[in-house]
Scaffold this motif. Structure first.
Motif, PDB file in Angstrom:
ATOM      1  N   ASP A  76      -2.106  -9.542  -9.982  1.00 50.12           N
ATOM      2  CA  ASP A  76      -3.489  -9.756  -9.731  1.00 50.12           C
ATOM      3  C   ASP A  76      -4.043  -9.242  -8.402  1.00 50.12           C
ATOM      4  O   ASP A  76      -5.221  -9.143  -8.219  1.00 50.12           O
ATOM      5  CB  ASP A  76      -4.223 -10.866 -10.262  1.00 50.12           C
ATOM      6  CG  ASP A  76      -3.911 -11.531 -11.573  1.00 50.12           C
ATOM      7  OD1 ASP A  76      -4.065 -10.390 -12.281  1.00 50.12           O
ATOM      8  OD2 ASP A  76      -3.733 -12.585 -11.917  1.00 50.12           O
ATOM      9  N   ASN A  77      -2.892  -9.077  -7.650  1.00 52.43           N
ATOM     10  CA  ASN A  77      -3.422  -8.903  -6.130  1.00 52.43           C
ATOM     11  C   ASN A  77      -2.566  -7.666  -5.747  1.00 52.43           C
ATOM     12  O   ASN A  77      -1.474  -7.714  -4.999  1.00 52.43           O
ATOM     13  CB  ASN A  77      -3.252  -9.941  -5.273  1.00 52.43           C
ATOM     14  CG  ASN A  77      -4.146 -10.903  -5.454  1.00 52.43           C
ATOM     15  OD1 ASN A  77      -5.643 -10.503  -4.996  1.00 52.43           O
ATOM     16  ND2 ASN A  77      -4.098 -12.019  -6.024  1.00 52.43           N
ATOM     17  N   ILE A  78      -3.031  -6.510  -6.219  1.00 54.48           N
ATOM     18  CA  ILE A  78      -2.155  -5.256  -5.800  1.00 54.48           C
ATOM     19  C   ILE A  78      -2.985  -4.454  -4.815  1.00 54.48           C
ATOM     20  O   ILE A  78      -4.271  -4.146  -5.384  1.00 54.48           O
ATOM     21  CB  ILE A  78      -1.755  -4.457  -7.094  1.00 54.48           C
ATOM     22  CG1 ILE A  78      -0.482  -5.149  -7.742  1.00 54.48           C
ATOM     23  CG2 ILE A  78      -1.150  -3.207  -6.733  1.00 54.48           C
ATOM     24  CD1 ILE A  78      -0.583  -4.615  -9.367  1.00 54.48           C
ATOM     25  N   GLY A  79      -2.561  -4.066  -3.517  1.00 60.24           N
ATOM     26  CA  GLY A  79      -3.217  -2.822  -2.931  1.00 60.24           C
ATOM     27  C   GLY A  79      -2.198  -1.654  -2.836  1.00 60.24           C
ATOM     28  O   GLY A  79      -1.129  -1.853  -3.103  1.00 60.24           O
ATOM     29  N   ILE A  80      -3.294  -0.615  -2.587  1.00 58.15           N
ATOM     30  CA  ILE A  80      -2.375   0.620  -2.427  1.00 58.15           C
ATOM     31  C   ILE A  80      -3.012   1.175  -1.256  1.00 58.15           C
ATOM     32  O   ILE A  80      -3.890   1.093  -0.634  1.00 58.15           O
ATOM     33  CB  ILE A  80      -2.645   1.705  -3.680  1.00 58.15           C
ATOM     34  CG1 ILE A  80      -4.048   2.103  -3.932  1.00 58.15           C
ATOM     35  CG2 ILE A  80      -1.804   1.081  -4.742  1.00 58.15           C
ATOM     36  CD1 ILE A  80      -4.170   3.009  -5.096  1.00 58.15           C
ATOM     37  N   TYR A  90      -6.701   0.432 -12.988  1.00 57.72           N
ATOM     38  CA  TYR A  90      -7.685  -0.780 -13.119  1.00 57.72           C
ATOM     39  C   TYR A  90      -7.048  -2.150 -12.477  1.00 57.72           C
ATOM     40  O   TYR A  90      -7.699  -3.081 -12.004  1.00 57.72           O
ATOM     41  CB  TYR A  90      -7.783  -1.106 -14.594  1.00 57.72           C
ATOM     42  CG  TYR A  90      -6.761  -1.554 -15.373  1.00 57.72           C
ATOM     43  CD1 TYR A  90      -6.389  -3.073 -15.326  1.00 57.72           C
ATOM     44  CD2 TYR A  90      -5.754  -0.992 -15.904  1.00 57.72           C
ATOM     45  CE1 TYR A  90      -5.359  -3.578 -16.169  1.00 57.72           C
ATOM     46  CE2 TYR A  90      -4.744  -1.205 -16.748  1.00 57.72           C
ATOM     47  CZ  TYR A  90      -4.438  -2.639 -16.591  1.00 57.72           C
ATOM     48  OH  TYR A  90      -3.211  -3.190 -17.333  1.00 57.72           O
ATOM     49  N   MET A  91      -5.564  -1.946 -12.250  1.00 57.18           N
ATOM     50  CA  MET A  91      -4.977  -3.101 -11.773  1.00 57.18           C
ATOM     51  C   MET A  91      -4.820  -3.117 -10.005  1.00 57.18           C
ATOM     52  O   MET A  91      -4.716  -4.341  -9.448  1.00 57.18           O
ATOM     53  CB  MET A  91      -3.428  -3.114 -11.994  1.00 57.18           C
ATOM     54  CG  MET A  91      -3.193  -3.459 -13.371  1.00 57.18           C
ATOM     55  SD  MET A  91      -1.345  -3.219 -13.844  1.00 57.18           S
ATOM     56  CE  MET A  91      -0.688  -4.782 -13.202  1.00 57.18           C
ATOM     57  N   VAL A  92      -5.592  -2.080  -9.386  1.00 53.81           N
ATOM     58  CA  VAL A  92      -5.604  -2.076  -7.897  1.00 53.81           C
ATOM     59  C   VAL A  92      -6.643  -2.750  -7.636  1.00 53.81           C
ATOM     60  O   VAL A  92      -7.847  -2.653  -7.949  1.00 53.81           O
ATOM     61  CB  VAL A  92      -5.728  -0.595  -7.575  1.00 53.81           C
ATOM     62  CG1 VAL A  92      -5.675  -0.449  -6.162  1.00 53.81           C
ATOM     63  CG2 VAL A  92      -4.412   0.165  -7.907  1.00 53.81           C
ATOM     64  N   LYS A  93      -6.712  -3.460  -6.417  1.00 55.27           N
ATOM     65  CA  LYS A  93      -7.520  -4.528  -6.374  1.00 55.27           C
ATOM     66  C   LYS A  93      -8.351  -4.046  -5.001  1.00 55.27           C
ATOM     67  O   LYS A  93      -9.616  -4.296  -4.649  1.00 55.27           O
ATOM     68  CB  LYS A  93      -7.112  -5.942  -5.860  1.00 55.27           C
ATOM     69  CG  LYS A  93      -8.204  -6.996  -5.593  1.00 55.27           C
ATOM     70  CD  LYS A  93      -7.713  -8.321  -5.615  1.00 55.27           C
ATOM     71  CE  LYS A  93      -8.789  -9.287  -5.542  1.00 55.27           C
ATOM     72  NZ  LYS A  93      -8.300 -10.747  -5.354  1.00 55.27           N
ATOM     73  N   ALA A  94      -7.592  -3.148  -3.997  1.00 55.21           N
ATOM     74  CA  ALA A  94      -8.176  -2.674  -2.595  1.00 55.21           C
ATOM     75  C   ALA A  94      -7.289  -1.401  -2.298  1.00 55.21           C
ATOM     76  O   ALA A  94      -5.876  -1.485  -2.538  1.00 55.21           O
ATOM     77  CB  ALA A  94      -7.924  -3.915  -1.706  1.00 55.21           C
ATOM     78  N   VAL A  95      -8.049  -0.551  -1.532  1.00 49.77           N
ATOM     79  CA  VAL A  95      -7.479   0.678  -1.248  1.00 49.77           C
ATOM     80  C   VAL A  95      -7.694   0.900   0.299  1.00 49.77           C
ATOM     81  O   VAL A  95      -8.311   0.321   0.847  1.00 49.77           O
ATOM     82  CB  VAL A  95      -8.273   1.837  -1.971  1.00 49.77           C
ATOM     83  CG1 VAL A  95      -7.998   3.104  -1.312  1.00 49.77           C
ATOM     84  CG2 VAL A  95      -8.027   1.654  -3.431  1.00 49.77           C
ATOM     85  N   TYR A  96      -6.539   1.624   0.826  1.00 46.53           N
ATOM     86  CA  TYR A  96      -6.667   1.879   2.320  1.00 46.53           C
ATOM     87  C   TYR A  96      -6.087   3.254   2.427  1.00 46.53           C
ATOM     88  O   TYR A  96      -4.992   3.723   1.754  1.00 46.53           O
ATOM     89  CB  TYR A  96      -5.740   1.115   3.285  1.00 46.53           C
ATOM     90  CG  TYR A  96      -5.877   1.557   4.464  1.00 46.53           C
ATOM     91  CD1 TYR A  96      -6.656   1.290   5.268  1.00 46.53           C
ATOM     92  CD2 TYR A  96      -4.524   1.989   4.849  1.00 46.53           C
ATOM     93  CE1 TYR A  96      -6.620   1.782   7.013  1.00 46.53           C
ATOM     94  CE2 TYR A  96      -4.120   2.486   6.242  1.00 46.53           C
ATOM     95  CZ  TYR A  96      -5.513   2.503   7.215  1.00 46.53           C
ATOM     96  OH  TYR A  96      -5.409   2.758   8.673  1.00 46.53           O
ATOM     97  N   ALA A  97      -6.615   4.263   3.280  1.00 42.43           N
ATOM     98  CA  ALA A  97      -6.296   5.420   3.441  1.00 42.43           C
ATOM     99  C   ALA A  97      -6.381   5.867   4.997  1.00 42.43           C
ATOM    100  O   ALA A  97      -7.515   5.808   5.470  1.00 42.43           O
ATOM    101  CB  ALA A  97      -6.887   6.640   2.607  1.00 42.43           C
ATOM    102  N   ALA A  98      -5.250   6.303   5.672  1.00 43.73           N
ATOM    103  CA  ALA A  98      -5.150   6.797   6.847  1.00 43.73           C
ATOM    104  C   ALA A  98      -5.347   8.147   6.874  1.00 43.73           C
ATOM    105  O   ALA A  98      -4.206   8.831   6.366  1.00 43.73           O
ATOM    106  CB  ALA A  98      -4.043   6.089   7.788  1.00 43.73           C
TER     107      ALA A  98
END
Length: 327
Positions: A158-162, A183-191
């Motif tokens: 329930d707490n997956i980030g990519i 739909y399972m991804v809760k938060a995203v970060y891109a550098a």
């Protein structure tokens, strides 16, 4: 005469030995610096300093062969305590930049796991479609139900980030929008995510529609020349003869993506000064860690960094910060 020649040869050998020792020392220091990059990262804010430092969890490592040739293997760093704990641990999956593999990001993912995350990489060198992120999530789902696995019922699905760097930026956006388990991804970060100027030119799975990413999204880059270039809009074409350069992730790209992201989603952009493309994921690691601590572990102190008027907005090492988060 022979004595003079012999003395000369000895001096030459001594000089060669000294140079060789210097080269070896330089290589060893470079390796040490890479493995401990967080000790050499310039920080200014208290929250940035806290999460740039190594966390308090001892970290272990496992790797698993992947069924997909392009993925090669799944590389998993995790808090060592997981093996004897009944707790579940949040996950961050990382998408490589072009030509990179999980080994490129080993210190980076080890650092993340020291803060209590299961950090997962793979060896896909062309991540842009998000397909390898999709396969990685399916691998984690299977491991979570595998009674023989150390991860059996230990993965907090329930707490997956990519997260992703460079080409890994399009990968995380395409994972959320186009892949089955987005739909399972809760938060995203891109550098330093590849801009729409370059993705349009390259096509072949590079393009993305960030307007459909309706989850918390944090986008960063550096002000160095490879990232920023000097073009001020998507319409400017790279023209060496006239000195026009489209950077990989220029300011116009960050602002374009910020504006395209839904107003209903938490969203933040920022550029770190005097940082360039190859180092951006390391140099902004403290705030990336804080981002996932907030969204995947409920750490509201970490979240304060991203609030309107918060630490990131005031940090002298950063510029061009935009945020719509209210903590």
């Amino acid at each position: 005469m022979k004595k003079i020649v012999m003395a000369f040869l000895i001096i030459i050998l001594i000089i060669i030995a000294v140079i060789a020792a210097g080269v070896v020392a330089f290589i060893l220091f470079a390796q040490h610096r890479e493995a401990n990059y967080y000790n050499y990262t310039e920080v200014a804010g208290e929250i940035e300093q806290t999460y740039t430092a190594l966390g308090n969890k001892e970290v272990s490592y496992q790797e698993y062969d992947a069924d997909v040739e392009a993925i090669g293997k799944y590389a998993v760093w995790y808090p060592s305590e997981l093996e004897t704990s009944d707790n579940k641990y949040p996950v961050v999956i990382f998408a490589n930049g072009t030509g990179s593999t999980s080994s490129t990001y080993k210190p980076f993912l080890t650092h993340l796991s020291s803060w209590g995350f299961i950090s997962v990489g793979n060896d896909d060198e062309n991540t842009r479609t998000g397909a390898s992120l999709e396969e990685t999530i399916k691998f984690l789902i299977a491991e979570n139900e595998n009674k023989e696995s150390i991860f059996y019922h230990k993965i907090d699905l329930d707490n997956i980030g990519i997260a992703g760097h460079s080409q890994g930026g399009p990968a995380v956006f395409n994972m959320v929008v186009n892949q089955e388990h987005g739909y399972m991804v809760k938060a995203v970060y891109a550098a330093s995510a590849t801009s729409s100027y370059h993705t349009m030119l390259m096509a072949d799975g590079w393009e993305y529609d960030i307007s459909k990413v309706n989850i918390p999204t944090f986008l960063t880059a550096g002000t160095g020349s490879w990232d920023s270039g000097n073009a001020t809009s998507k319409e400017q074409v790279t023209d060496d003869a006239n000195g026009v350069v489209q950077g990989i992730c220029p300011l116009w790209s960050l602002q374009e993506n910020y504006n395209l992201l839904p107003e209903t989603a938490d969203k933040v952009i920022a550029r770190k000064k005097d940082v360039d493309h190859g180092d951006s994921y390391k140099q902004i690691d403290g705030y990336m860690t804080a981002w996932f601590m907030y969204h995947l572990q409920g750490d509201t102190e970490a979240g304060e960094a991203f609030a309107v008027g918060g630490e990131l907005s005031k940090n002298s090492l950063y510029q061009d910060v935009l945020t719509n988060i209210k903590i």
